[in-house]
Scaffold this active site. Structure first.
Site, short mmCIF file in Angstrom:
data_model
loop_
_atom_site.label_atom_id
_atom_site.label_comp_id
_atom_site.label_asym_id
_atom_site.label_seq_id
_atom_site.Cartn_x
_atom_site.Cartn_y
_atom_site.Cartn_z
N LYS A 80 -8.52 4.53 -2.77
CA LYS A 80 -8.86 3.72 -1.62
C LYS A 80 -10.35 4.51 -1.21
CE LYS A 80 -7.53 2.22 3.12
NZ LYS A 80 -6.48 2.07 4.07
N GLU B 37 1.03 -1.31 0.07
CA GLU B 37 -0.11 0.07 0.03
C GLU B 37 0.90 1.18 -0.06
OE1 GLU B 37 -3.90 1.35 2.09
OE2 GLU B 37 -2.48 0.65 3.44
N CYS C 252 -5.58 -2.58 1.82
CA CYS C 252 -5.92 -2.58 3.32
C CYS C 252 -7.14 -3.10 3.69
CB CYS C 252 -5.31 -1.34 4.14
SG CYS C 252 -4.80 -1.42 5.61
#
Length: 314
Positions: free
Chosen positions: A132, A47, A166
């Site tokens: 994200k 990430e 994540c």
């Protein structure tokens, strides 16, 4: 007659060069080159690998903290831009598909960044990006929220490719949206894989979606390379622990702790079809007559001007 194929998967576990996007890009190019030499078909990075996860995000507010945040944003990466052009060239030269976490700079404001997972083809083209959807906890001090334009799978020679960042794996619905599109190879980009929750969520997704999962965890800089004002304890959780998981939720390569390495696994698509033939949650093991799920993948520009022009730079 359809035949099962074999694919070599790879995870690059390495620390970026913090606050230096050019040096980090060169390091990524070297890792892509190494993956190509080892016959890797798909390579995953962690990430926001380029240019690093803000591991100091929970530190108390101070002048030093604010300076670090300013430097972090200033080192954001434009998509497309010089850094992504260099990565595309490296992918083409190595013949490797790449999924890499990027601190993406919004070109409209030049002062906001996203936690983005960037997909690059072995032909040297940008396949797409996923921002994200919901930064977690103190990550919101740094990253803007993304939309669903990148919530899609990509057709590749070896199968269908997807990815999430994540704790998007905890949200369930983003993962189901990808499973419903038939993902077969999924990149789970984490700042680390050290917590039991990271492994649990990644293994669960592999089993639920019936796909291979490349869990890419990050490493922080060495203690001697810490920026001023940041305590060494901030790095405790950036130990990597990257691994590769099969469609039955079994770890087949890794995890590796606190070490820069290239983790690889040679796998067969047969396992995907065996798993999905039993329970395909995006197909025969679903009930669309009972549950309705809609994903809005339309773009959400921050500004639409009265003359009809759209500020699409972001």
């Amino acid at each position: 007659m359809g035949e099962f194929g074999e694919v070599t998967l790879g995870v690059a576990q390495a620390a970026p060069v913090y606050f230096d996007r050019e040096a980090s890009t060169e390091k990524a190019r070297g890792l892509i080159r190494e993956a190509g030499e080892k016959g890797v078909d798909l390579l995953a990075f962690g990430e926001t690998w380029l240019t690093g996860y803000p591991y100091w995000k929970d530190a108390p507010w101070s002048r030093e903290y604010n300076d670090l945040r300013a430097r972090y944003v200033a080192n954001g990466v434009m998509i497309p831009g010089p850094e992504t052009d260099a990565l595309c060239q490296a992918a083409a030269e190595a013949g490797v598909d790449v999924a890499i976490g990027v601190v993406e700079l919004e070109p409209g404001s030049l002062s906001s960044v996203y936690c983005t997972l960037l997909f690059i083809s072995r032909e040297g083209e940008i396949l797409g990006r996923h921002r994200k959807l919901k930064p977690t906890d103190s990550e919101r001090r740094y990253w803007s929220e993304g939309d669903a334009t990148g919530l899609r799978v990509y057709e590749r020679p070896y199968g269908r490719l997807s990815g999430l960042n994540c704790w998007e794996h905890l949200m369930m619905l983003p993962g189901y949206a990808l499973a419903a599109q038939g993902t077969q190879f999924h990149v789970a980009a984490w700042p680390n894989m050290a917590s039991s929750a990271s492994e649990l969520l990644s293994r669960a997704y592999a089993y639920q979606a019936g796909c291979y999962v490349l869990c890419a965890g990050g490493l922080g800089p060495a203690p001697g390379e810490l920026p001023d004002g940041i305590a060494a304890e901030s790095l405790d959780h950036l130990t990597g622990e990257s691994c590769i998981i099969d469609p039955w939720g079994k770890v087949i390569a890794g995890p590796v702790s606190c070490e820069e390495t290239l983790i690889t696994a040679r796998v067969s698509t047969a396992s995907i079809y065996r798993r999905k033939s039993l329970t395909d949650v995006g197909g025969h093991y679903s009930r669309p007559d009972v549950f309705r799920f809609e994903v809005d993948r339309s773009e959400r520009p921050r500004v639409v001007f009265r003359d009809g022009d759209v500020d699409d730079r972001g």
